[in-house]
Write a protein that holds these residues in place. Structure first.
Motif, short mmCIF file in Angstrom:
data_model
loop_
_atom_site.label_atom_id
_atom_site.label_comp_id
_atom_site.label_asym_id
_atom_site.label_seq_id
_atom_site.Cartn_x
_atom_site.Cartn_y
_atom_site.Cartn_z
N GLY A 187 0.81 -1.21 0.00
CA GLY A 187 0.00 0.00 0.00
C GLY A 187 0.84 1.26 0.00
N TRP A 188 1.89 1.25 0.79
CA TRP A 188 2.81 2.40 0.85
C TRP A 188 3.49 2.66 -0.49
CZ3 TRP A 188 8.47 1.82 1.74
CH2 TRP A 188 9.11 3.06 1.86
N LEU A 189 3.86 1.58 -1.18
CA LEU A 189 4.58 1.72 -2.44
C LEU A 189 3.66 2.02 -3.62
CD1 LEU A 189 7.11 -1.25 -2.10
CD2 LEU A 189 7.61 1.19 -1.85
N VAL A 190 2.45 1.49 -3.60
CA VAL A 190 1.60 1.52 -4.79
C VAL A 190 0.45 2.51 -4.69
CG1 VAL A 190 0.07 0.11 -6.24
CG2 VAL A 190 2.20 -0.86 -5.35
N LEU A 191 -0.23 2.54 -3.55
CA LEU A 191 -1.41 3.39 -3.43
C LEU A 191 -1.01 4.84 -3.26
CD1 LEU A 191 -3.54 1.16 -1.04
CD2 LEU A 191 -3.85 1.45 -3.50
N LYS A 192 -1.71 5.74 -3.90
CA LYS A 192 -1.47 7.17 -3.79
C LYS A 192 -2.75 7.84 -3.29
CE LYS A 192 2.62 6.54 -5.49
NZ LYS A 192 3.78 6.51 -4.56
N LEU A 193 -2.76 8.15 -2.00
CA LEU A 193 -3.93 8.77 -1.39
C LEU A 193 -3.57 10.16 -0.89
CD1 LEU A 193 -5.29 5.73 0.66
CD2 LEU A 193 -5.96 6.47 -1.63
N PRO A 194 -4.47 11.10 -0.98
CA PRO A 194 -4.17 12.46 -0.51
C PRO A 194 -4.14 12.53 1.00
CG PRO A 194 -6.46 12.31 -1.17
CD PRO A 194 -5.83 11.00 -1.54
N GLN A 338 -1.09 14.27 8.06
CA GLN A 338 -0.75 15.00 6.84
C GLN A 338 0.10 14.19 5.88
OE1 GLN A 338 -2.27 17.98 6.35
NE2 GLN A 338 -3.23 17.32 8.26
N HIS A 339 0.65 13.07 6.32
CA HIS A 339 1.55 12.29 5.48
C HIS A 339 0.76 11.31 4.62
CE1 HIS A 339 5.31 13.76 7.22
NE2 HIS A 339 4.70 13.72 8.39
N GLY A 340 0.78 11.56 3.31
CA GLY A 340 0.06 10.67 2.40
C GLY A 340 0.59 9.26 2.43
N ALA A 341 1.91 9.07 2.68
CA ALA A 341 2.48 7.74 2.72
C ALA A 341 1.88 6.92 3.86
CB ALA A 341 4.00 7.83 2.88
N ILE A 342 1.63 7.57 5.00
CA ILE A 342 1.03 6.86 6.13
C ILE A 342 -0.39 6.44 5.78
CG2 ILE A 342 0.22 7.15 8.49
CD1 ILE A 342 2.66 8.86 9.03
N GLN A 343 -1.14 7.34 5.14
CA GLN A 343 -2.49 7.01 4.73
C GLN A 343 -2.49 5.85 3.74
OE1 GLN A 343 -5.35 8.43 5.83
NE2 GLN A 343 -4.17 9.68 7.27
N SER A 344 -1.54 5.83 2.81
CA SER A 344 -1.47 4.76 1.81
C SER A 344 -1.12 3.42 2.46
CB SER A 344 -0.44 5.11 0.75
OG SER A 344 -0.81 6.28 0.05
N ALA A 345 -0.16 3.44 3.39
CA ALA A 345 0.20 2.20 4.09
C ALA A 345 -0.97 1.67 4.88
CB ALA A 345 1.40 2.45 5.00
N LEU A 346 -1.70 2.56 5.55
CA LEU A 346 -2.86 2.13 6.33
C LEU A 346 -3.94 1.56 5.43
CD1 LEU A 346 -4.26 2.00 9.09
CD2 LEU A 346 -5.22 4.26 8.61
N GLY A 348 -3.43 -0.03 2.66
CA GLY A 348 -2.98 -1.37 2.33
C GLY A 348 -3.19 -2.35 3.46
N VAL A 349 -2.91 -1.91 4.69
CA VAL A 349 -3.13 -2.77 5.86
C VAL A 349 -4.60 -3.13 5.98
CG1 VAL A 349 -3.16 -2.75 8.38
CG2 VAL A 349 -1.11 -2.02 7.16
N ASN A 350 -5.48 -2.14 5.81
CA ASN A 350 -6.91 -2.41 5.93
C ASN A 350 -7.38 -3.42 4.89
OD1 ASN A 350 -7.49 -0.78 8.14
ND2 ASN A 350 -7.76 1.04 6.89
N ALA A 351 -6.84 -3.33 3.68
CA ALA A 351 -7.19 -4.33 2.66
C ALA A 351 -6.68 -5.70 3.08
CB ALA A 351 -6.61 -3.92 1.31
N GLY A 352 -5.46 -5.75 3.64
CA GLY A 352 -4.91 -7.02 4.09
C GLY A 352 -5.73 -7.68 5.18
N VAL A 353 -6.25 -6.89 6.11
CA VAL A 353 -7.01 -7.50 7.20
C VAL A 353 -8.35 -8.04 6.70
CG1 VAL A 353 -5.92 -6.09 8.97
CG2 VAL A 353 -8.07 -5.33 7.98
N VAL A 354 -8.88 -7.47 5.61
CA VAL A 354 -10.07 -8.08 5.01
C VAL A 354 -9.75 -9.50 4.57
CG1 VAL A 354 -11.72 -7.96 3.10
CG2 VAL A 354 -11.05 -5.87 4.28
#
Length: 409
Positions: A187-194, A338-346, A348-354
């Motif tokens: 998620g951190w590497l691939v997803l781009k969230l504001p 404010q860090h988009g990378a943290i939002q993206s990693a989270l 990804g984590v949320n998708a993983g827990v599904v």
């Protein structure tokens, strides 16, 4: 003439920090006795009670607090309650809020464990089989709802499937942790969230030094307890480490605690799968946080600590990470979000827990509960009542227990 109803609630600035721990305890005790419906419903009760009725804080501060607790691992509604108690009456207020909201359901779950132990036939009875089938429907509903909200695109849907396959191939605590960590990295590497917009500080007055110490203790226990368990040995150390890890890694809702706790207690032989799922089904029928399921597991445990002592021990251990995280994050929340990378990693984590929860839906939930066509029919009906008719989980659980009694095994 002005009536008491016309008097506006105290402003957040005047209400915050002026309460007494006893006031906080009884306010949350009432909610702990009546708050059915899961964490989303709990947050609605909190807003009605503490924003609209008591005026402990305003809507904007409450919304930001909810955003923080949904960002963190752990039971979001309990973390919101801890922060509200902290804001109102300091550290004792935080403890009082947790006790008031948590203990009613924890006591009920320990008493249920006592019944399972005292009456050996109860665990094999029709009502308990109905509770296990109800757990299938409840977990299926959680997977359905979480997948729709947390996997809105192909990337996150793929992450969920990857996590499910990985945990099916490695049905251990290590496999679950690996699935969550890898999903976060992707998620951190691939997803781009504001980044999230800046909002006003909620003003919970936790010093940065205290927040940093809480976060340091959280990570020290997360990585230190496995080492200590390996050095000391013994079942109790392993159980404490596993329960703490479950409380620390629950992203996306309380239902995700199911596979994490199952990997800790069932393979170790402290609780059998039938008793595990019966307790999880019963946990749907009590108010308050789902994490009190840990109190049942501690109480029904084969040892070395069981009964009331085991229940209260597991209860404290599973909630400790939630407390450390919310206290640790409060002073730093405005900059973290404010860090988009943290939002993206989270994300990804949320998708993983599904995916982790989807894997658990098959094993142990489905494999331990669905044995006959009647079981499947009850579970399917319960799923329809939960998802489409939107019937309260409490009613669905009771109906499943009654159906289990009525239909011969």
């Amino acid at each position: 003439m002005t009536s008491p109803r016309d008097i506006a609630p105290a402003s957040p600035a005047s209400a915050r920090g002026r309460g007494h721990p006893a006031e906080v305890f009884f306010a949350f005790l009432r909610l702990g006795l009546t708050s059915f419906g899961g964490p989303v419903a709990h947050l609605g009760y909190f807003r009605s009670e503490f924003v609209q009725r008591r005026g402990w804080l305003d809507d904007r501060s409450f919304s930001d607090l909810v955003a923080l607790c949904q960002f963190l691992p752990g039971p979001a509604s309990s973390q919101v309650g801890m922060a509200l108690g902290l804001s109102r009456a300091g550290w004792l207020g935080c403890l009082s809020a947790w006790l008031g909201f948590t203990m009613p359901s924890a006591i009920a779950m320990i008493l249920f464990a006592h019944g399972i132990q005292q009456w050996a036939g109860l665990a094999a009875g029709g009502a308990v089989q109905g509770l296990k089938v109800a757990a299938v429907a409840v977990v299926a509903q959680a997977v359905w709802g979480m997948a729709r909200s947390l996997c809105p695109d192909r990337t996150r849907a793929g992450l969920a499937l990857f996590a499910a396959l990985l945990t099916l191939a490695l049905p251990t605590a290590l496999g679950q942790v690996a699935a969550i960590v890898l999903s976060g990295v992707v998620g951190w590497l691939v997803l781009k969230l504001p980044p999230q917009p800046t909002v006003a500080q909620a003003g919970f007055r936790v010093p940065r030094a205290a927040g940093a110490a809480a976060l340091a203790l959280f990570f020290l226990l997360l990585f230190g307890l496995p080492l200590l368990s390996g050095l000391v040995g013994g079942r109790l150390a392993g159980q404490i480490e596993g329960v703490y890890r479950a409380g620390a890694l629950v992203f996306g809702g309380g239902h995700v605690v199911l596979p994490l706790l199952q990997a800790t207690v069932v393979p170790a032989g402290m609780v059998g799968n039938p008793e595990f799922l019966a307790g999880y089904g019963a946990a749907q029928a009590v108010p308050g946080p789902l994490f009190t399921f840990a109190a049942y597991l501690g109480a029904v445990s084969a040892g070395p600590v069981g009964g009331w002592a085991g229940g209260l021990l597991f209860l404290a251990v599973i909630f400790l990470p939630a407390f450390l995280l919310v206290v640790g994050a409060l002073p730093f929340w405005d900059s973290l979000r404010q860090h988009g990378a943290i939002q993206s990693a989270l994300a990804g984590v949320n998708a993983g827990v599904v995916g982790v929860l989807l894997s658990a839906l098959y094993d142990p939930v489905w494999t331990s509960a669905i044995h006959t066509r009647a079981d499947f029919g009850i579970g399917l009906a319960a799923f329809g009542l939960l998802v489409y008719a939107r019937v309260s989980p409490v009613i669905v659980v009771l109906l499943c227990a009654a159906a289990g009694l009525a239909i011969p095994g």
